[in-house]
Motif scaffolding. Structure first.
Motif, PDB file in Angstrom:
ATOM      1  N   MET A 125       0.840  -1.189   0.000  1.00  0.00           N
ATOM      2  CA  MET A 125       0.000   0.000   0.000  1.00  0.00           C
ATOM      3  C   MET A 125       0.882   1.248   0.000  1.00  0.00           C
ATOM      4  O   MET A 125       1.799   1.378   0.806  1.00  0.00           O
ATOM      5  N   ILE A 126       0.622   2.168  -0.926  1.00  0.00           N
ATOM      6  CA  ILE A 126       1.373   3.409  -1.006  1.00  0.00           C
ATOM      7  C   ILE A 126       0.943   4.337   0.128  1.00  0.00           C
ATOM      8  O   ILE A 126      -0.250   4.470   0.424  1.00  0.00           O
ATOM      9  N   THR A 127       1.932   4.986   0.768  1.00  0.00           N
ATOM     10  CA  THR A 127       1.644   5.931   1.839  1.00  0.00           C
ATOM     11  C   THR A 127       2.327   7.260   1.533  1.00  0.00           C
ATOM     12  O   THR A 127       3.200   7.330   0.645  1.00  0.00           O
ATOM     13  N   PRO A 128       1.994   8.341   2.243  1.00  0.00           N
ATOM     14  CA  PRO A 128       2.669   9.619   2.000  1.00  0.00           C
ATOM     15  C   PRO A 128       4.182   9.560   2.126  1.00  0.00           C
ATOM     16  O   PRO A 128       4.890  10.341   1.485  1.00  0.00           O
ATOM     17  N   ARG A 129       4.733   8.639   2.924  1.00  0.00           N
ATOM     18  CA  ARG A 129       6.190   8.527   3.049  1.00  0.00           C
ATOM     19  C   ARG A 129       6.837   8.139   1.732  1.00  0.00           C
ATOM     20  O   ARG A 129       8.010   8.447   1.483  1.00  0.00           O
ATOM     21  N   ASP A 130       6.108   7.424   0.879  1.00  0.00           N
ATOM     22  CA  ASP A 130       6.675   7.001  -0.398  1.00  0.00           C
ATOM     23  C   ASP A 130       6.891   8.169  -1.348  1.00  0.00           C
ATOM     24  O   ASP A 130       7.514   8.003  -2.402  1.00  0.00           O
ATOM     25  N   GLU A 131       6.381   9.335  -0.989  1.00  0.00           N
ATOM     26  CA  GLU A 131       6.619  10.524  -1.794  1.00  0.00           C
ATOM     27  C   GLU A 131       8.044  11.056  -1.625  1.00  0.00           C
ATOM     28  O   GLU A 131       8.502  11.874  -2.412  1.00  0.00           O
ATOM     29  N   LEU A 132       8.761  10.610  -0.610  1.00  0.00           N
ATOM     30  CA  LEU A 132      10.082  11.158  -0.312  1.00  0.00           C
ATOM     31  C   LEU A 132      11.184  10.290  -0.897  1.00  0.00           C
ATOM     32  O   LEU A 132      11.058   9.060  -0.964  1.00  0.00           O
ATOM     33  N   PHE A 133      12.260  10.912  -1.319  1.00  0.00           N
ATOM     34  CA  PHE A 133      13.415  10.162  -1.770  1.00  0.00           C
ATOM     35  C   PHE A 133      14.056   9.443  -0.587  1.00  0.00           C
ATOM     36  O   PHE A 133      13.955   9.889   0.557  1.00  0.00           O
ATOM     37  N   GLY A 134      14.729   8.319  -0.875  1.00  0.00           N
ATOM     38  CA  GLY A 134      15.411   7.572   0.165  1.00  0.00           C
ATOM     39  C   GLY A 134      15.048   6.100   0.191  1.00  0.00           C
ATOM     40  O   GLY A 134      15.419   5.392   1.122  1.00  0.00           O
ATOM     41  N   HIS A 135      14.342   5.578  -0.828  1.00  0.00           N
ATOM     42  CA  HIS A 135      14.069   4.143  -0.885  1.00  0.00           C
ATOM     43  C   HIS A 135      15.367   3.363  -1.110  1.00  0.00           C
ATOM     44  O   HIS A 135      16.320   3.872  -1.695  1.00  0.00           O
ATOM     45  N   ALA A 136      15.372   2.147  -0.635  1.00  0.00           N
ATOM     46  CA  ALA A 136      16.538   1.282  -0.821  1.00  0.00           C
ATOM     47  C   ALA A 136      16.305   0.223  -1.880  1.00  0.00           C
ATOM     48  O   ALA A 136      17.239  -0.410  -2.344  1.00  0.00           O
ATOM     49  N   SER A 137      15.057  -0.015  -2.233  1.00  0.00           N
ATOM     50  CA  SER A 137      14.731  -1.004  -3.254  1.00  0.00           C
ATOM     51  C   SER A 137      13.330  -0.683  -3.739  1.00  0.00           C
ATOM     52  O   SER A 137      12.711   0.293  -3.320  1.00  0.00           O
ATOM     53  N   ALA A 138      12.812  -1.511  -4.651  1.00  0.00           N
ATOM     54  CA  ALA A 138      11.440  -1.333  -5.100  1.00  0.00           C
ATOM     55  C   ALA A 138      10.437  -1.808  -4.056  1.00  0.00           C
ATOM     56  O   ALA A 138       9.242  -1.639  -4.209  1.00  0.00           O
ATOM     57  N   ALA A 139      10.946  -2.403  -2.981  1.00  0.00           N
ATOM     58  CA  ALA A 139      10.117  -2.876  -1.877  1.00  0.00           C
ATOM     59  C   ALA A 139      10.120  -1.832  -0.759  1.00  0.00           C
ATOM     60  O   ALA A 139      10.598  -0.720  -0.954  1.00  0.00           O
TER      61      ALA A 139
ATOM     62  N   CYS B 277      -6.109  24.092 -16.075  1.00  0.00           N
ATOM     63  CA  CYS B 277      -4.800  23.446 -16.216  1.00  0.00           C
ATOM     64  C   CYS B 277      -4.850  22.074 -15.551  1.00  0.00           C
ATOM     65  O   CYS B 277      -4.764  21.960 -14.327  1.00  0.00           O
ATOM     66  N   TRP B 278      -5.017  21.056 -16.369  1.00  0.00           N
ATOM     67  CA  TRP B 278      -5.119  19.681 -15.902  1.00  0.00           C
ATOM     68  C   TRP B 278      -3.830  18.936 -16.245  1.00  0.00           C
ATOM     69  O   TRP B 278      -3.137  19.273 -17.193  1.00  0.00           O
ATOM     70  N   GLY B 279      -3.547  17.908 -15.462  1.00  0.00           N
ATOM     71  CA  GLY B 279      -2.346  17.137 -15.751  1.00  0.00           C
ATOM     72  C   GLY B 279      -2.207  15.927 -14.864  1.00  0.00           C
ATOM     73  O   GLY B 279      -3.172  15.464 -14.241  1.00  0.00           O
ATOM     74  N   ALA B 280      -0.996  15.418 -14.799  1.00  0.00           N
ATOM     75  CA  ALA B 280      -0.730  14.198 -14.034  1.00  0.00           C
ATOM     76  C   ALA B 280       0.725  14.197 -13.603  1.00  0.00           C
ATOM     77  O   ALA B 280       1.520  15.032 -14.029  1.00  0.00           O
ATOM     78  N   ARG B 281       1.038  13.251 -12.743  1.00  0.00           N
ATOM     79  CA  ARG B 281       2.412  13.029 -12.321  1.00  0.00           C
ATOM     80  C   ARG B 281       2.590  11.549 -12.095  1.00  0.00           C
ATOM     81  O   ARG B 281       1.614  10.799 -11.987  1.00  0.00           O
ATOM     82  N   ASP B 282       3.843  11.121 -12.040  1.00  0.00           N
ATOM     83  CA  ASP B 282       4.090   9.772 -11.542  1.00  0.00           C
ATOM     84  C   ASP B 282       5.284   9.779 -10.614  1.00  0.00           C
ATOM     85  O   ASP B 282       6.058  10.741 -10.546  1.00  0.00           O
ATOM     86  N   ARG B 283       5.375   8.722  -9.858  1.00  0.00           N
ATOM     87  CA  ARG B 283       6.433   8.540  -8.855  1.00  0.00           C
ATOM     88  C   ARG B 283       6.902   7.111  -8.991  1.00  0.00           C
ATOM     89  O   ARG B 283       6.076   6.171  -9.024  1.00  0.00           O
ATOM     90  N   SER B 284       8.211   6.914  -9.120  1.00  0.00           N
ATOM     91  CA  SER B 284       8.735   5.562  -9.293  1.00  0.00           C
ATOM     92  C   SER B 284      10.055   5.415  -8.556  1.00  0.00           C
ATOM     93  O   SER B 284      10.759   6.392  -8.308  1.00  0.00           O
ATOM     94  N   TRP B 285      10.361   4.174  -8.216  1.00  0.00           N
ATOM     95  CA  TRP B 285      11.658   3.867  -7.613  1.00  0.00           C
ATOM     96  C   TRP B 285      11.963   2.400  -7.854  1.00  0.00           C
ATOM     97  O   TRP B 285      11.065   1.560  -7.940  1.00  0.00           O
ATOM     98  N   GLY B 286      13.256   2.116  -8.003  1.00  0.00           N
ATOM     99  CA  GLY B 286      13.681   0.739  -8.199  1.00  0.00           C
ATOM    100  C   GLY B 286      14.752   0.636  -9.270  1.00  0.00           C
ATOM    101  O   GLY B 286      15.261   1.634  -9.795  1.00  0.00           O
TER     102      GLY B 286
END
Length: 373
Positions: free
Chosen positions: A1-15, A173-182
């Motif tokens: 489950m994605i949480t607000p913390r996942d918005e921040l840089f600092g992941h160590a893996s895709a998990a 002004c409509w749009g989108a974003r994405d967030r990824s890590w891994g």
């Protein structure tokens, strides 16, 4: 489950964050990334895009911002080295502030030599669309292990181009974003720095669109119609209302293309989307004028600079491209945001589509002489 913390840089893996850091491989780079795009409806004749990438194993952060107005695409790119514990999402004149996870981001491009500046707030008006995890394993081992989610929303603020200010409001002004890590593999398409990645027969479509009260996102990669290499996406409702997202299970398409001698350009068509709850809907798509090519953000590499390269303590550059110029379009290739209008019955929505077809895919042969990415 994605949480607000996942918005921040600092992941160590895709998990989850507590796992041991994944190392780069000869084929892929561990990357954390933000990406944004926006357009003004209903005309769709202006489109902006920007992003920021962090490469922890290289201690590098880089980013880009750009806008296309008429036939001119303006680009700013920057890179910096990252010190121990330094996770500020910024490079050069560009910075991103996560003011409220999953809800509000501020994007600032301060005064610089490119002639473009920005001060924008992205407001997440729709629940996120999770893609989950994409893993690719070859004889060499795991070469990709990536987690991504997208979110549709609205923008508020301004963009200045050569001294001319464009004010943007959430109403239009409509749009989108994405967030990824891994661990990420990206095609190298910069012909000035071979080898160029060979792309086997493939159609890809990254679709982000919204109506007044819902959003649809999917990412499709297939080697033939219905022969999926990867498919993910969902339909989501307004942010925070708690309505369940409907998972995308299938996407079929009938697309027509402009007779464009300079590249692959969608004209119109339809996507028939099948959902896990048993529903199916056909979305009619019409391309609007706006186009932003991802080369401006180093996707695939540009003049020997690839995302994640160490350019020194601080580095920035800028350029602009004439989209009616054959030489410029040859450099820019195909990958990018194409603004679209979407119709679902009598409802009208807007968004962007990234779409391309490589040689050998058993459909849309008329455009395959142009590069897919």
């Amino acid at each position: 489950m994605i949480t607000p913390r996942d918005e921040l840089f600092g992941h160590a893996s895709a998990a989850p964050i507590h796992q041991v850091q994944v190392r780069d491989t000869p084929h892929s780079v561990f990357t954390e990334r933000f990406w944004y795009m926006g357009t003004v409806k209903p005309a769709g004749d202006m489109v902006f895009a920007l992003g920021m990438g962090y490469y922890p194993n290289r201690r590098v952060m880089d980013g880009f911002a750009g806008i296309t107005i008429g036939n001119v695409q303006y680009n700013y790119r920057a890179s910096r080295r990252v010190g121990e514990g330094d996770l500020a999402i910024e490079a050069g004149a560009l910075r991103i502030e996560v003011q409220a996870g999953l809800r509000m981001h501020r994007i600032v491009l301060a005064a610089n030599e490119s002639g473009i500046e920005m001060d924008l707030s992205f407001i997440g008006t729709m629940d996120i669309n999770e893609e989950g995890r994409e893993t690719i394993t070859t004889r060499a081992g795991v070469i990709a292990d990536l987690n991504r989610y997208a979110q549709c929303g609205r923008y508020e603020g301004w963009i200045r181009v050569n001294g001319n200010r464009i004010d943007l409001t959430p109403a239009t002004c409509w749009g989108a974003r994405d967030r990824s890590w891994g661990l990420r593999v990206e095609a190298r398409t910069d012909e000035t720095t071979p080898p160029v990645t060979h792309i086997s027969p493939l159609l890809y479509a990254f679709f982000c669109a919204q109506f007044e009260t819902r959003a649809i996102h999917f990412f499709l990669k297939e080697k033939a119609p219905g022969a999926y290499r990867f498919i993910a996406g969902s339909e989501s409702g307004p942010f925070g209302e708690g309505a369940p997202c409907a998972q995308v299970l299938s996407v079929a398409h009938e697309l027509t293309w402009h007779d464009d001698p300079l590249g692959q350009s969608l004209k119109s068509g339809s996507f028939t989307v099948g959902f896990a709850d048993g529903r199916s809907k056909t979305l009619q798509v019409r391309a609007l004028p706006g186009r932003f090519f991802h080369k401006g953000g180093l996707y695939g590499g540009l003049r020997g600079w690839f995302q994640g390269d160490d350019k020194g303590m601080q580095y920035a550059e800028h350029d602009r491209y004439d989209l009616a110029c054959a030489a410029d379009r040859t450099v820019l290739r195909t990958a990018g945001e194409q603004v679209i209008e979407i119709r679902d019955g009598d409802q009208v929505g807007y968004g962007t589509l990234q779409c391309g077809v490589s040689a050998g895919y058993p459909k849309y042969s008329s455009i395959q002489q142009h590069p897919a990415m």
